[in-house]
Design a protein around this motif. Structure first.
Motif, PDB file in Angstrom:
ATOM      1  N   LEU A 102      39.906  38.556  38.031  1.00  0.00           N
ATOM      2  CA  LEU A 102      40.390  37.198  37.738  1.00  0.00           C
ATOM      3  C   LEU A 102      40.071  36.809  36.286  1.00  0.00           C
ATOM      4  N   MET A 103      38.870  37.147  35.849  1.00  0.00           N
ATOM      5  CA  MET A 103      38.471  36.808  34.474  1.00  0.00           C
ATOM      6  C   MET A 103      39.285  37.621  33.459  1.00  0.00           C
TER       7      MET A 103
ATOM      8  N   ARG B 160      50.331  45.062  32.562  1.00  0.00           N
ATOM      9  CA  ARG B 160      48.894  44.854  32.766  1.00  0.00           C
ATOM     10  C   ARG B 160      48.636  43.441  33.273  1.00  0.00           C
ATOM     11  N   SER B 161      49.261  42.483  32.608  1.00  0.00           N
ATOM     12  CA  SER B 161      49.071  41.085  32.993  1.00  0.00           C
ATOM     13  C   SER B 161      49.579  40.838  34.417  1.00  0.00           C
ATOM     14  N   LEU B 162      50.729  41.428  34.716  1.00  0.00           N
ATOM     15  CA  LEU B 162      51.300  41.275  36.065  1.00  0.00           C
ATOM     16  C   LEU B 162      50.367  41.893  37.104  1.00  0.00           C
ATOM     17  N   GLY B 163      49.860  43.082  36.787  1.00  0.00           N
ATOM     18  CA  GLY B 163      48.935  43.763  37.709  1.00  0.00           C
ATOM     19  C   GLY B 163      47.674  42.957  37.933  1.00  0.00           C
ATOM     20  N   LEU B 164      47.127  42.424  36.849  1.00  0.00           N
ATOM     21  CA  LEU B 164      45.906  41.610  36.970  1.00  0.00           C
ATOM     22  C   LEU B 164      46.191  40.356  37.806  1.00  0.00           C
ATOM     23  N   GLY B 165      47.352  39.766  37.556  1.00  0.00           N
ATOM     24  CA  GLY B 165      47.722  38.547  38.291  1.00  0.00           C
ATOM     25  C   GLY B 165      47.869  38.806  39.776  1.00  0.00           C
TER      26      GLY B 165
ATOM     27  N   LEU C 123      31.846  32.456  39.443  1.00  0.00           N
ATOM     28  CA  LEU C 123      30.583  32.528  38.706  1.00  0.00           C
ATOM     29  C   LEU C 123      30.188  33.969  38.390  1.00  0.00           C
ATOM     30  N   LEU C 124      30.124  34.803  39.438  1.00  0.00           N
ATOM     31  CA  LEU C 124      29.691  36.188  39.201  1.00  0.00           C
ATOM     32  C   LEU C 124      30.759  36.993  38.462  1.00  0.00           C
ATOM     33  N   GLY C 125      32.020  36.643  38.686  1.00  0.00           N
ATOM     34  CA  GLY C 125      33.104  37.314  37.956  1.00  0.00           C
ATOM     35  C   GLY C 125      32.946  37.086  36.461  1.00  0.00           C
ATOM     36  N   ALA C 126      32.692  35.846  36.073  1.00  0.00           N
ATOM     37  CA  ALA C 126      32.567  35.507  34.651  1.00  0.00           C
ATOM     38  C   ALA C 126      31.332  36.179  34.044  1.00  0.00           C
ATOM     39  N   LEU C 127      30.214  36.114  34.757  1.00  0.00           N
ATOM     40  CA  LEU C 127      28.974  36.678  34.202  1.00  0.00           C
ATOM     41  C   LEU C 127      29.055  38.209  34.079  1.00  0.00           C
TER      42      LEU C 127
END
Lengths: 188, 301
Positions: free
Chosen positions: B23-24, B132-137, B177-181
């Motif tokens: 997500l990040m 890449r953006s599509l895959g991440l989304g 939270l943990l994703g960002a850190l």
């Protein structure tokens, strides 16, 4: 679903002998830990006068069974006569049904690593026989009945008892005949 | 009271970190070409490993893990079935991301060559960035839906402490939270200062929100007898106070300090905050299961 079978428990007749528990264990030769049927004693101060009262409870074959809703493997099915059947062959032992049932009636068997519960002796009922617990109840406190409006309208028939979870959660198919207050004389 | 559900604690927390990282990365990739290719690759690899470990851990909760495939059978009403389906789809989307990350690695090798870049190579690069953006989304959305389904499993009328929006919010906050850190830790040398600042602010926001939500959640628990027992268990448990100290208070202070001195690189401090929050979230999740009190028959037997 054309009808809803369930239990009628008469607390005036029940003496707490636990014969129903034993009959269930004998019929299915279940392991020691899971208790498909269990006899409880209500707290004595649950009514306005001290009352010593027992009730016997197995799966309530609820009209809206939470076990059936949450089970991911469709181990639970509800028959046309309202009996909720658990198929151990489909169960994977996720225990979600044990978390969802407010009556703690689906029980995890640690030996088999699967959940078990009362299937209301559907195979006996299909043969025209009474469930093992009902057949074994010496004072005739436990009956197999059809849960419907006419039963609920009878005088003295209760949908719940003090200390039981709200029937609004799952609409259990069990009815009670409560104790007559003031009848008992206790010498403690 | 519930039990220490280690498989479920590991499944939920690891799965949420994995989805949080993706997500990040998606968020960082919102303005094209700002996501470092190496960070993308590292992030995808780490999230894939965590997702695989999470799925593996979940099997240990089952009495019969060999029959876990059957859990997809009741999509009509079981949130557990939906959770498994969505996590499997997330894993499939991750495989596509992994393939994308390999493609990006190849293109980076080509880019480093001495030969001049042609128009068709630029077009191919833009296409790769779009993919890449599509895959991440797609992976993020599927993962978030999977996490929401995980939380919905616990929204049971029988358990008043869970029968509310709390589980969904807590699970999503852990993800954020943990994703960002973890992305900050992975991108210590690869993130731009602006991106680091954004991730730190996001982490601080999630920590504050998590703390405030828990206060509101705790105050609502006293509305039922079972909820009051949950609250009493939490307040009397040393684990809860360890969770509060390690997962909320210490990270809050450290994150404020990091943001105040954002010009100075402090990778070790970011790592410490991440480890503290991880520990806090694991304790929090353990308490989630331990403190659950269900409505039950209140009689003698």
């Amino acid at each position: 679903m054309s009808k809803q079978l369930g239990f009628l428990h008469n607390s005036e007749k029940c003496v707490g002998c636990r014969g129903c528990e034993m009959a269930c264990k004998n019929e299915y030769q279940t392991d020691a830990t899971p208790q498909w049927r269990k006899v409880f004693q209500l707290n004595e101060d649950a009514f306005s006068l001290p009352t010593r009262m027992f009730f016997s409870m197995a799966c309530n074959h609820c009209a809206h069974p939470e076990c059936l809703r949450v089970c991911p493997v469709e181990a639970y099915t509800k028959r046309d006569d309202g009996i909720v059947i658990h198929d151990p062959n489909r169960c994977i032992g996720c225990r979600l049904c044990t978390m969802a049932c407010p009556y703690d009636r689906p029980q995890f068997n640690p030996a088999k690593k699967k959940v078990e519960k009362c299937n209301l002796c559907y195979q006996r009922i299909d043969k025209g026989e009474k469930p093992a617990c009902v057949a074994a109840c010496i004072p005739g406190a436990l009956e197999l009945v059809e849960i419907n409006d006419s039963l609920d309208q009878k005088t003295g028939v209760l949908k719940t008892l003090p200390g039981l979870p709200s029937p609004k959660i799952t609409t259990p198919s069990i009815r009670f005949i409560g104790p007559k207050q003031g009848k008992q004389i206790r010498r403690d | 009271m519930g039990d220490w559900e280690w498989p479920l604690i590991l499944f939920t927390v690891l799965g949420q970190i994995a989805v949080g990282i993706i997500l990040m990365l998606w968020w960082l990739d919102r303005s094209r070409d700002h996501l470092n290719t190496k960070l993308f690759k590292q992030g995808v690899n780490v999230s894939g490993i965590l997702l695989a470990l999470a799925l593996l851990a979940s099997l240990f909760h089952l009495g019969h893990p060999e029959a876990a495939y059957r859990a997809l059978a009741h999509l009509g009403s079981s949130w557990l079935s939906r959770e498994i389906l969505l996590f499997l789809l997330t894993f499939l989307a991750w495989i596509y991301l992994f393939w994308q990350s390999r493609q990006q690695a190849i293109s980076r090798i080509l880019e480093s060559g001495a030969t001049p870049i042609t128009t068709s190579e630029i077009a191919a690069g833009v296409q790769q960035t779009d993919n890449r953006s599509l895959g991440l989304g797609i992976t993020s959305v599927l993962g978030l839906l999977g996490i929401a389904s995980s939380a919905m499993i616990y929204v049971l009328p029988r358990v008043p402490a869970w029968n509310n929006v709390g589980p969904v919010l807590f699970f999503l906050l852990t993800t954020g939270l943990l994703g960002a850190l973890c992305t900050l830790v992975l991108g210590t040398k690869l993130l731009q200062p602006v991106q680091k600042n954004l991730l730190l602010k996001w982490s601080l926001g999630c920590t504050i929100l998590s703390l405030l939500l828990y206060v509101v959640y705790g105050s609502l628990l006293s509305g039922s007898a079972e909820g009051s027992l949950t609250l009493s268990f939490l307040l009397n448990s040393p684990l809860f106070w360890a969770r509060a100290l390690l997962g909320w208070l210490a990270p809050l202070l450290l994150l404020v300090s990091l943001l105040r001195n954002s010009q100075v690189e402090k990778p070790n401090l970011i790592l410490i905050v991440t480890l503290l929050v991880c520990l806090g979230e694991v304790l929090g999740r353990a308490l989630f299961y331990l403190s659950a009190v269900g409505i039950h028959i209140n009689a003698l037997f």
